[in-house]
Enzyme design. Structure first.
Site, mmCIF file in Angstrom:
data_model
loop_
_atom_site.group_PDB
_atom_site.id
_atom_site.type_symbol
_atom_site.label_atom_id
_atom_site.label_comp_id
_atom_site.label_asym_id
_atom_site.label_seq_id
_atom_site.Cartn_x
_atom_site.Cartn_y
_atom_site.Cartn_z
ATOM 1 N N LYS A 118 -7.814 -3.753 -5.550
ATOM 2 C CA LYS A 118 -7.529 -4.543 -4.599
ATOM 3 C C LYS A 118 -8.360 -6.502 -4.949
ATOM 4 O O LYS A 118 -7.626 -7.448 -4.453
ATOM 5 C CB LYS A 118 -8.397 -4.348 -2.728
ATOM 6 C CG LYS A 118 -7.523 -3.462 -1.972
ATOM 7 C CD LYS A 118 -7.424 -3.231 -0.998
ATOM 8 C CE LYS A 118 -6.331 -1.815 -0.551
ATOM 9 N NZ LYS A 118 -6.825 -2.235 0.967
ATOM 10 N N LYS A 201 4.742 4.617 -4.747
ATOM 11 C CA LYS A 201 4.392 5.029 -3.167
ATOM 12 C C LYS A 201 5.590 4.111 -2.699
ATOM 13 O O LYS A 201 5.336 2.956 -2.394
ATOM 14 C CB LYS A 201 3.171 4.358 -3.217
ATOM 15 C CG LYS A 201 3.219 5.431 -1.562
ATOM 16 C CD LYS A 201 1.501 5.542 -1.670
ATOM 17 C CE LYS A 201 0.637 5.961 -0.237
ATOM 18 N NZ LYS A 201 -0.415 5.657 0.022
ATOM 19 N N LYS A 204 4.754 -1.095 3.263
ATOM 20 C CA LYS A 204 5.588 -1.708 3.341
ATOM 21 C C LYS A 204 5.499 -3.167 2.787
ATOM 22 O O LYS A 204 6.190 -4.159 3.074
ATOM 23 C CB LYS A 204 4.607 -2.154 4.872
ATOM 24 C CG LYS A 204 3.297 -2.559 4.733
ATOM 25 C CD LYS A 204 2.558 -2.617 6.047
ATOM 26 C CE LYS A 204 1.556 -3.856 5.481
ATOM 27 N NZ LYS A 204 1.297 -4.956 4.995
#
Length: 342
Positions: A118, A201, A204
């Protein structure tokens, strides 16, 4: 070192970041409902403090938190049987997290895969909260003395860190106060992949809405997305080994198995030799029967947000009956004057 007997207790949480999808349901919500049926205490959490490690639109965060609560309930979590909470309404989570910030080592945090992914090359501009996220996750779990934590594979490293923090705290203060919690990773579809690319994966954040089934999708949308899901031209195999180099086929079989409470082997025994033109309608019918009632109930609950807020307030009250005494004992162990009883 004194012995402590830990009450069997389950804790797990989901970030209220919007757009709940099939991966959240099969990898988390459905598992939570299964745990609720077992003979132990269950606490399920909307982890909004984790969500703000990156900037969130305030209005969206409030909406997503309530929508996640609706998703928990619509999926089968009974707020009378389980404790259903919004993390920020139980202040002991953050208070214990500070203690754990002082127990955990910088090297532990910097080794976390999610921190590397991240923050990337922009680590100096990432928030301190993003680096400290795993210590807060450890506090979420250990403030309840949770013994079982259902999580996805991507959180396994954070659970290992939680164990490291518990072990170091217990060693530093000569106690056996925090349990060495075990992650629970189980079932055929703990990792649900994209309907457009079986190597990625389900997420959203994927720009293609066709890549995922949202829990807010109606029956028509669910069926359409499954009909259009990427596949390959071969027939389905009769044994799991035949899915080895077929990521899209493996994903759809995993989804069917998880929705139908079967193993992959049981599904393949039934559908082996069939083409996707025959299997996809079977999967679509199953998905609609399981998921459409959830989207309908979520929509109904979101029309009564004051009731959702009352459920969360009651959950926080019940949670603090557990967390406040554990925090008081923690403070006493480390030599801080305990706060007044709640």
């Amino acid at each position: 070192m004194s012995e402590t007997s830990f009450t069997p207790r389950v804790f797990s949480g989901i970030q209220p970041s919007g757009n709940l999808h099939l991966g959240n349901y099969l990898g988390a919500l459905k598992r939570f409902v299964d745990w609720q049926a077992k003979d132990m205490e269950t606490i399920f959490c909307m982890v909004d403090l984790h969500a703000i490690t990156v900037w969130q639109d305030p209005a969206d965060l409030k909406k997503s938190t309530r929508e996640l609560c609706a998703g928990f309930i619509a999926s089968g979590i009974n707020p009378e049987e389980s404790i259903l909470i919004n993390q920020s309404q139980v202040p002991e989570h953050a208070q214990l997290a500070w203690v754990f910030n002082c127990v955990a080592r910088m090297g532990w945090m910097q080794r976390m895969t999610q921190w590397k992914d991240k923050a990337g090359k922009n680590q100096q501009n990432a928030s301190l909260g993003l680096l400290a996220y795993p210590a807060l996750m450890a506090a979420d779990i250990l403030i309840y003395h949770a013994t079982h934590v259902p999580v996805g594979e991507d959180q396994k490293q954070h659970l290992e860190l939680t164990r490291d923090i518990a072990i170091k705290f217990n060693h530093d203060y000569g106690v056996n106060f925090f349990p060495e919690t075990e992650p629970v990773i189980e079932g055929a579809a703990t990792r649900v992949m994209s309907l457009r690319d079986g190597s990625k994966k389900m997420s959203k954040s994927d720009p293609s809405d066709a890549s995922r089934i949202n829990l807010t999708d109606d029956a028509d949308a669910i069926a359409k997305k499954i009909r259009k899901a990427k596949t390959d031209p071969e027939a389905l195999p009769s044994e799991a080994d035949g899915l080895e180099d077929r990521p899209e086929a493996r994903n759809l079989i995993n989804i069917y198995a998880a929705l139908n409470e079967q193993t992959v082997e049981q599904v393949l025994a039934d559908v082996g030799g069939r083409q996707f033109s025959e299997f996809k309608p079977m999967l679509a019918d199953l998905a609609v029967s399981k998921l459409a009632p959830i989207s309908t109930e979520m929509a109904r609950l979101m029309q009564h947000q004051d009731e959702i807020d009352k459920i969360l307030a009651r959950g926080a009250e019940r949670a603090r009956a557990i967390t406040a005494p554990i925090l008081r004992q923690t403070y006493d162990i480390i030599g801080m004057v305990p706060p007044p009883a709640v």
